[in-house]
Design a protein around this motif. Structure first.
Motif, PDB file in Angstrom:
ATOM      1  N   ILE A  76      46.176  59.792  40.105  1.00 13.05           N
ATOM      2  CA  ILE A  76      46.173  59.122  38.799  1.00 13.05           C
ATOM      3  C   ILE A  76      46.975  59.903  37.761  1.00 13.05           C
ATOM      4  O   ILE A  76      47.785  59.328  37.008  1.00 13.05           O
ATOM      5  CB  ILE A  76      44.725  58.901  38.317  1.00 13.05           C
ATOM      6  CG1 ILE A  76      44.030  57.846  39.184  1.00 13.05           C
ATOM      7  CG2 ILE A  76      44.705  58.471  36.840  1.00 13.05           C
ATOM      8  CD1 ILE A  76      42.570  57.634  38.852  1.00 13.05           C
ATOM      9  N   CYS A  79      43.037  52.743  45.020  1.00 13.25           N
ATOM     10  CA  CYS A  79      42.075  51.667  45.322  1.00 13.25           C
ATOM     11  C   CYS A  79      41.299  51.951  46.608  1.00 13.25           C
ATOM     12  O   CYS A  79      40.074  51.782  46.655  1.00 13.25           O
ATOM     13  CB  CYS A  79      42.814  50.336  45.471  1.00 13.25           C
ATOM     14  SG  CYS A  79      43.614  49.746  43.975  1.00 13.25           S
ATOM     15  N   VAL A 112      38.856  55.198  46.429  1.00 13.04           N
ATOM     16  CA  VAL A 112      37.669  54.877  45.628  1.00 13.04           C
ATOM     17  C   VAL A 112      36.823  53.828  46.348  1.00 13.04           C
ATOM     18  O   VAL A 112      35.591  53.879  46.339  1.00 13.04           O
ATOM     19  CB  VAL A 112      38.082  54.384  44.227  1.00 13.04           C
ATOM     20  CG1 VAL A 112      36.877  53.861  43.456  1.00 13.04           C
ATOM     21  CG2 VAL A 112      38.748  55.511  43.450  1.00 13.04           C
ATOM     22  N   SER A 157      31.351  51.966  38.638  1.00 12.55           N
ATOM     23  CA  SER A 157      32.495  52.823  38.302  1.00 12.55           C
ATOM     24  C   SER A 157      33.642  52.624  39.291  1.00 12.55           C
ATOM     25  O   SER A 157      34.813  52.514  38.891  1.00 12.55           O
ATOM     26  CB  SER A 157      32.070  54.291  38.296  1.00 12.55           C
ATOM     27  OG  SER A 157      31.020  54.514  37.387  1.00 12.55           O
ATOM     28  N   CYS A 158      33.299  52.564  40.566  1.00 15.67           N
ATOM     29  CA  CYS A 158      34.329  52.419  41.593  1.00 15.67           C
ATOM     30  C   CYS A 158      35.007  51.056  41.517  1.00 15.67           C
ATOM     31  O   CYS A 158      36.237  50.950  41.666  1.00 15.67           O
ATOM     32  CB  CYS A 158      33.719  52.620  42.978  1.00 15.67           C
ATOM     33  SG  CYS A 158      33.227  54.321  43.329  1.00 15.67           S
ATOM     34  N   THR A 182      37.543  50.852  38.647  1.00 17.18           N
ATOM     35  CA  THR A 182      38.754  51.601  38.996  1.00 17.18           C
ATOM     36  C   THR A 182      39.594  50.836  40.017  1.00 17.18           C
ATOM     37  O   THR A 182      40.830  50.735  39.882  1.00 17.18           O
ATOM     38  CB  THR A 182      38.384  52.982  39.567  1.00 17.18           C
ATOM     39  OG1 THR A 182      37.576  53.685  38.623  1.00 17.18           O
ATOM     40  CG2 THR A 182      39.633  53.795  39.861  1.00 17.18           C
ATOM     41  N   GLN A 183      38.942  50.300  41.038  1.00 18.82           N
ATOM     42  CA  GLN A 183      39.655  49.529  42.048  1.00 18.82           C
ATOM     43  C   GLN A 183      40.387  48.341  41.447  1.00 18.82           C
ATOM     44  O   GLN A 183      41.564  48.105  41.740  1.00 18.82           O
ATOM     45  CB  GLN A 183      38.678  49.018  43.110  1.00 18.82           C
ATOM     46  CG  GLN A 183      38.240  50.058  44.124  1.00 18.82           C
ATOM     47  CD  GLN A 183      37.249  49.462  45.112  1.00 18.82           C
ATOM     48  OE1 GLN A 183      36.047  49.555  44.940  1.00 18.82           O
ATOM     49  NE2 GLN A 183      37.762  48.855  46.163  1.00 18.82           N
ATOM     50  N   ASN A 205      41.413  47.826  38.393  1.00 15.56           N
ATOM     51  CA  ASN A 205      42.506  48.236  37.501  1.00 15.56           C
ATOM     52  C   ASN A 205      43.778  48.525  38.291  1.00 15.56           C
ATOM     53  O   ASN A 205      44.856  47.997  37.983  1.00 15.56           O
ATOM     54  CB  ASN A 205      42.077  49.467  36.700  1.00 15.56           C
ATOM     55  CG  ASN A 205      43.132  49.899  35.698  1.00 15.56           C
ATOM     56  OD1 ASN A 205      43.831  49.078  35.121  1.00 15.56           O
ATOM     57  ND2 ASN A 205      43.253  51.190  35.509  1.00 15.56           N
ATOM     58  N   TYR A 206      43.655  49.332  39.338  1.00 15.95           N
ATOM     59  CA  TYR A 206      44.849  49.728  40.083  1.00 15.95           C
ATOM     60  C   TYR A 206      45.300  48.668  41.077  1.00 15.95           C
ATOM     61  O   TYR A 206      46.493  48.606  41.420  1.00 15.95           O
ATOM     62  CB  TYR A 206      44.609  51.080  40.767  1.00 15.95           C
ATOM     63  CG  TYR A 206      44.635  52.204  39.761  1.00 15.95           C
ATOM     64  CD1 TYR A 206      45.848  52.738  39.322  1.00 15.95           C
ATOM     65  CD2 TYR A 206      43.463  52.683  39.187  1.00 15.95           C
ATOM     66  CE1 TYR A 206      45.879  53.744  38.360  1.00 15.95           C
ATOM     67  CE2 TYR A 206      43.485  53.681  38.223  1.00 15.95           C
ATOM     68  CZ  TYR A 206      44.701  54.208  37.821  1.00 15.95           C
ATOM     69  OH  TYR A 206      44.732  55.191  36.861  1.00 15.95           O
TER      70      TYR A 206
END
Length: 344
Positions: free
Chosen positions: A170, A189, A192, A231-232, A235-236, A238-239
């Protein structure tokens, strides 16, 4: 066929339910890639693209339709993990590769090179091999038991290693290579995701036991797993949006699937020790399946920008031009006019 017959006869009713849910999940998730891609393209036309850090897609209704479709698929996937082992459910995501590739071809007009199609086929074959030789699941009686497995040194080391790699990707690789190397976004992705699947498995078990009369919501471990999943997943998403906005959908889907599957299987082996009761032959067969899907991923990555007919001629012309330039340089012939040296 005999292997398939023995495998199906040995399946429990819970495993059958898990497989049906997993297949339904793949249908929804495969379609969601296409709808989200269209929403991202529409949002990028009037705002900042997701691939360069924009979030204008949050105001695009079409993207939300794709997101809801994916959520439905993930709920089915979530339920599947409550009935069947992670190492059995996750590889069935191969079906989403076929769906997303076909819809990308029809709806998005994205074309795969012939070797790209072969790569997709290799991914499916490798995944099927792993599914047919999947080990039996360890019986879990409570969330506390899952927590005990998750806090063993082996899995704690894996989690720490994953988090370290994710932070490096990141903060170092995403700014420099995110727009040019597909593995950067998908790497975040998938890494995580391998942690989130283990937590999803724990939550699925918690809900299954709670509905059967053994309340697991009173345990703090249940809420800890819930926080990890939230949380995971953020993040997944987003990317994954960045990857979809930047690269070909028909390539993003299979590469993401293969990396996600491989890392999930690795995490499952470390955490649940799924392969403790397997024979050497089964392990070797699963390794062959793993090598097969890696080969498919390699083909997809190498041909992600190629189109039949056009790619070969383009590649040959570029090589020819480069060769001519090298010859001119060797002979001492200038390639460009040096305007700065001209006498006024």
């Amino acid at each position: 066929m005999s292997a398939v017959r023995r495998w199906s006869e040995g399946m429990s009713s819970d495993n059958v339910k898990g497989l049906v849910l997993a297949i339904s999940s793949s249908l929804f998730i495969g379609a969601s890639f296409i709808v989200k891609k269209k929403g991202l393209k529409k949002a990028g036309a009037s705002g900042v693209r997701a691939g360069v850090g924009g979030y204008s897609y949050l105001l695009e209704p079409l993207w939300w339709v794709g997101m809801i479709t994916m959520v439905v698929g993930e709920i089915a996937n979530f339920a599947a993990y409550a009935f069947a082992p992670a190492i059995l459910v996750t590889p069935l995501g191969a079906l989403s590769i076929i769906i997303s590739a076909a819809l990308a071809h029809i709806i998005l007009r994205e074309r795969l090179h012939t070797f790209g199609i072969l790569g997709c086929a290799l991914c499916v074959v490798g995944s099927t091999t792993i599914v047919l030789h999947a080990p039996p699941e360890r019986q879990i009686e409570s969330v506390a038991e899952v927590w005990a497995l998750a806090t063993e040194p082996g899995f704690l080391f894996y989690t720490a290693l994953v988090l370290a790699i994710v932070f490096i990707l990141i903060f170092h690789f995403v700014p420099q290579y995110g727009q040019t190397h597909i593995m950067v976004y998908i790497g975040v992705c998938s890494l995580v995701g391998s942690i989130s699947v283990m937590s999803v498995k724990a939550l699925g078990i918690a809900l299954k036991l709670t509905f059967s009369g053994m309340n697991q919501l009173v345990y703090p471990q249940t809420w800890a797993f819930t926080l990890v999943v939230a949380s995971c997943v953020i993040t997944q998403m987003n990317y994954l949006n960045k990857a979809l906005d930047t690269f070909n959908t028909a390539v993003v889907s299979p590469i993401y699937y293969v990396m996600f599957t491989s890392l999930t299987i690795l995490a499952s082996v470390i955490m649940f020790k799924d392969w403790d009761r397997q024979t050497p032959t089964q392990i070797i067969t699963e390794m062959c399946g793993f090598v097969t899907i890696l080969s498919g991923t390699f083909l997809l990555h190498k041909t992600k920008d190629m189109v039949d007919g056009q790619s070969l001629s383009t590649s040959m012309s570029m090589r020819s031009l480069k060769h001519e330039e090298e010859e001119l340089l060797i002979e001492g012939i200038p390639l460009k006019r040096q305007d700065s040296l001209r006498i006024p």
